[in-house]
Design a protein around this motif. Structure first.
Motif, PDB file in Angstrom:
ATOM      1  N   SER A 191       0.818  -1.199   0.044  1.00 27.52           N
ATOM      2  CA  SER A 191      -0.049   0.005   0.029  1.00 27.52           C
ATOM      3  C   SER A 191       0.947   1.243   0.055  1.00 27.52           C
ATOM      4  O   SER A 191       0.398   2.215  -0.502  1.00 27.52           O
ATOM      5  CB  SER A 191      -0.976   0.177   1.491  1.00 27.52           C
ATOM      6  OG  SER A 191      -1.832  -0.925   1.169  1.00 27.52           O
TER       7      SER A 191
ATOM      8  N   MET B 232      -2.896   8.445  -3.240  1.00 23.86           N
ATOM      9  CA  MET B 232      -3.929   8.693  -2.497  1.00 23.86           C
ATOM     10  C   MET B 232      -3.868   9.045  -1.084  1.00 23.86           C
ATOM     11  O   MET B 232      -4.901   8.959  -0.486  1.00 23.86           O
ATOM     12  CB  MET B 232      -4.447   7.022  -2.747  1.00 23.86           C
ATOM     13  CG  MET B 232      -4.559   6.634  -3.888  1.00 23.86           C
ATOM     14  SD  MET B 232      -4.956   4.817  -3.888  1.00 23.86           S
ATOM     15  CE  MET B 232      -5.357   4.702  -5.642  1.00 23.86           C
TER      16      MET B 232
ATOM     17  N   SER C 221      -4.785   6.475   3.347  1.00 19.81           N
ATOM     18  CA  SER C 221      -6.147   6.184   3.411  1.00 19.81           C
ATOM     19  C   SER C 221      -6.333   4.849   3.102  1.00 19.81           C
ATOM     20  O   SER C 221      -5.903   3.903   2.846  1.00 19.81           O
ATOM     21  CB  SER C 221      -6.793   7.021   2.135  1.00 19.81           C
ATOM     22  OG  SER C 221      -6.236   6.488   1.008  1.00 19.81           O
ATOM     23  N   LYS C 222      -7.992   4.474   3.455  1.00 20.73           N
ATOM     24  CA  LYS C 222      -8.465   3.098   3.182  1.00 20.73           C
ATOM     25  C   LYS C 222      -8.269   2.892   1.420  1.00 20.73           C
ATOM     26  O   LYS C 222      -7.907   1.520   1.117  1.00 20.73           O
ATOM     27  CB  LYS C 222      -9.874   3.037   3.698  1.00 20.73           C
ATOM     28  CG  LYS C 222      -9.894   2.860   5.177  1.00 20.73           C
ATOM     29  CD  LYS C 222     -11.436   2.606   5.427  1.00 20.73           C
ATOM     30  CE  LYS C 222     -11.539   2.465   7.022  1.00 20.73           C
ATOM     31  NZ  LYS C 222     -13.003   2.396   7.448  1.00 20.73           N
ATOM     32  N   GLN C 223      -8.295   3.846   0.768  1.00 22.57           N
ATOM     33  CA  GLN C 223      -8.312   3.453  -0.798  1.00 22.57           C
ATOM     34  C   GLN C 223      -6.859   3.143  -1.088  1.00 22.57           C
ATOM     35  O   GLN C 223      -6.820   2.122  -1.840  1.00 22.57           O
ATOM     36  CB  GLN C 223      -8.492   4.858  -1.284  1.00 22.57           C
ATOM     37  CG  GLN C 223      -9.926   5.353  -1.439  1.00 22.57           C
ATOM     38  CD  GLN C 223     -10.300   5.853  -0.038  1.00 22.57           C
ATOM     39  OE1 GLN C 223      -9.542   6.480   0.881  1.00 22.57           O
ATOM     40  NE2 GLN C 223     -11.761   6.136   0.246  1.00 22.57           N
TER      41      GLN C 223
ATOM     42  N   SER D 148      -6.837  -0.377  -0.222  1.00 23.08           N
ATOM     43  CA  SER D 148      -7.560  -1.320  -1.076  1.00 23.08           C
ATOM     44  C   SER D 148      -6.695  -1.294  -2.393  1.00 23.08           C
ATOM     45  O   SER D 148      -6.573  -2.732  -2.788  1.00 23.08           O
ATOM     46  CB  SER D 148      -8.817  -0.739  -1.589  1.00 23.08           C
ATOM     47  OG  SER D 148      -9.731  -0.648  -0.165  1.00 23.08           O
ATOM     48  N   ALA D 149      -6.101  -0.437  -2.612  1.00 21.94           N
ATOM     49  CA  ALA D 149      -5.155  -0.371  -3.932  1.00 21.94           C
ATOM     50  C   ALA D 149      -3.824  -1.478  -3.808  1.00 21.94           C
ATOM     51  O   ALA D 149      -3.672  -2.308  -4.739  1.00 21.94           O
ATOM     52  CB  ALA D 149      -4.555   0.928  -4.360  1.00 21.94           C
TER      53      ALA D 149
ATOM     54  N   GLY E 117     -10.175  -5.583  -3.082  1.00 22.50           N
ATOM     55  CA  GLY E 117      -9.869  -4.085  -2.479  1.00 22.50           C
ATOM     56  C   GLY E 117     -10.773  -4.170  -1.137  1.00 22.50           C
ATOM     57  O   GLY E 117     -10.250  -3.379  -0.224  1.00 22.50           O
TER      58      GLY E 117
ATOM     59  N   HIS F 155      -9.628  -4.479   3.095  1.00 19.82           N
ATOM     60  CA  HIS F 155      -9.199  -3.361   4.012  1.00 19.82           C
ATOM     61  C   HIS F 155      -9.939  -3.472   5.287  1.00 19.82           C
ATOM     62  O   HIS F 155      -9.603  -2.918   6.129  1.00 19.82           O
ATOM     63  CB  HIS F 155      -9.332  -1.869   3.359  1.00 19.82           C
ATOM     64  CG  HIS F 155     -10.855  -1.583   2.994  1.00 19.82           C
ATOM     65  ND1 HIS F 155     -11.483  -1.311   4.171  1.00 19.82           N
ATOM     66  CD2 HIS F 155     -11.286  -1.433   1.724  1.00 19.82           C
ATOM     67  CE1 HIS F 155     -12.903  -0.972   3.685  1.00 19.82           C
ATOM     68  NE2 HIS F 155     -12.567  -0.849   2.488  1.00 19.82           N
TER      69      HIS F 155
ATOM     70  N   SER G   8      -6.632   3.903   8.222  1.00 23.61           N
ATOM     71  CA  SER G   8      -5.430   4.661   7.762  1.00 23.61           C
ATOM     72  C   SER G   8      -4.370   4.698   8.893  1.00 23.61           C
ATOM     73  O   SER G   8      -3.178   4.574   8.494  1.00 23.61           O
ATOM     74  CB  SER G   8      -5.828   6.026   7.447  1.00 23.61           C
ATOM     75  OG  SER G   8      -6.387   6.653   8.247  1.00 23.61           O
TER      76      SER G   8
END
Length: 278
Positions: free
Chosen positions: A66, A73, A76-78, A81-82, A91, A94, A101
């Motif tokens: 991550s 990003m 973050s949770k994004q 996920s990525a 994804g 998470h 985060s």
């Protein structure tokens, strides 16, 4: 006499180890919590233990992957996920990270601390095994260690204020503070500090303040290779040396003790304010 000296040396080492354990114990909050959960279930099967280890490995793999998404990003949770998708997991995994985060920030902080510890340990071993190896002054060791650690943040400098804000949230403060104290303890220890008195705490609190203030300065530094930041760091270390010289040269013990107390209190308040603690 040799036996007495040996006993005193051993006692000193134990005292130092005790101080370091006490100072850095909170850095192990997460691991300790996991260990407590395992100890609470003594009948746990080997299969379940393997499942826990497997899950832990997955989390580490995802968090590591991550980090490359953080510059775009943020923390973050994004980004998590990525990272999960980049190593073959869905994804939505998470959800394995209830702290969101914060888990990513803590992971980054801990691996950087670990990397610095390995660097300092390696340097110490080289000096110990090769007496002809050039030795740095304690001040130079501290300065180089702080710069080395801060350089690990530079690739994430743009989003680092977000990470700092995340770690000032009440649930994250204890572990964030423990990580900082572990960091400065490692630096002081490998710089040769083996004191077991009030100076132990004062030096580490002063260094914690120097580290955090330099970190904040670095975030707004636009000079080439952050040269202004490293000059700022050197000035703060020189300021500290002048304070120590003033205290050590005092011929009035009571006055010196009062100054030490005042200095320690001021440093603590500054560190508390920098960390956003009320």
């Amino acid at each position: 006499m040799a036996m007495i000296n040996s006993f005193r040396s051993a006692r000193s080492r134990l005292a130092v180890a005790g101080f370091r354990c006490l100072w850095t114990s909170r850095a192990l909050l997460v691991d300790q919590s996991e260990n407590d959960n395992r100890n609470a279930e003594p009948q746990q099967s080997g299969h379940e233990e393997n499942d826990e280890e497997y899950e832990k490995n997955i989390k580490t793999k995802i968090l590591s992957a991550s980090l490359k998404f953080v510059p775009d990003m943020g923390w973050s949770k994004q980004a998590i996920s990525a990272g999960a998708e980049s190593v073959g997991y869905p994804g939505v995994i998470h959800g394995l990270f209830p702290n969101g985060s914060a888990a990513l920030v803590l992971y980054f902080y801990s691996i950087c601390n670990r990397e610095l510890n390995q660097i300092l340990e390696k340097e110490a071993m080289v000096i110990e095994t090769d007496s002809s190896s050039p030795r740095k002054t304690p001040e130079q060791q501290v300065r180089d260690a702080v710069e080395t650690r801060l350089r690990m943040v530079i690739p994430y400098k743009k989003s680092w204020p977000q990470a700092m804000a995340i770690m000032t949230l009440p649930p994250n403060v204890p572990t964030a503070l423990a990580n900082l104290l572990t960091l400065v303890d490692d630096i002081c220890y490998y710089a040769g500090d083996r004191s077991v008195d009030i100076n132990w705490y004062i030096r580490r609190m002063i260094l914690a303040t120097i580290y955090k203030s330099t970190e904040l300065y670095m975030l707004q530094d636009r000079s080439e290779d952050h040269k202004e930041t490293w000059l700022f760091l050197e000035r703060r270390i020189q300021d500290t040396l002048q304070v120590q010289m003033m205290l050590s040269s005092s011929n009035k013990p009571d006055e010196a003790l009062n100054r030490v107390t005042e200095t320690g209190t001021a440093v603590f308040i500054t560190a508390r304010n920098i960390l956003g603690l009320n």
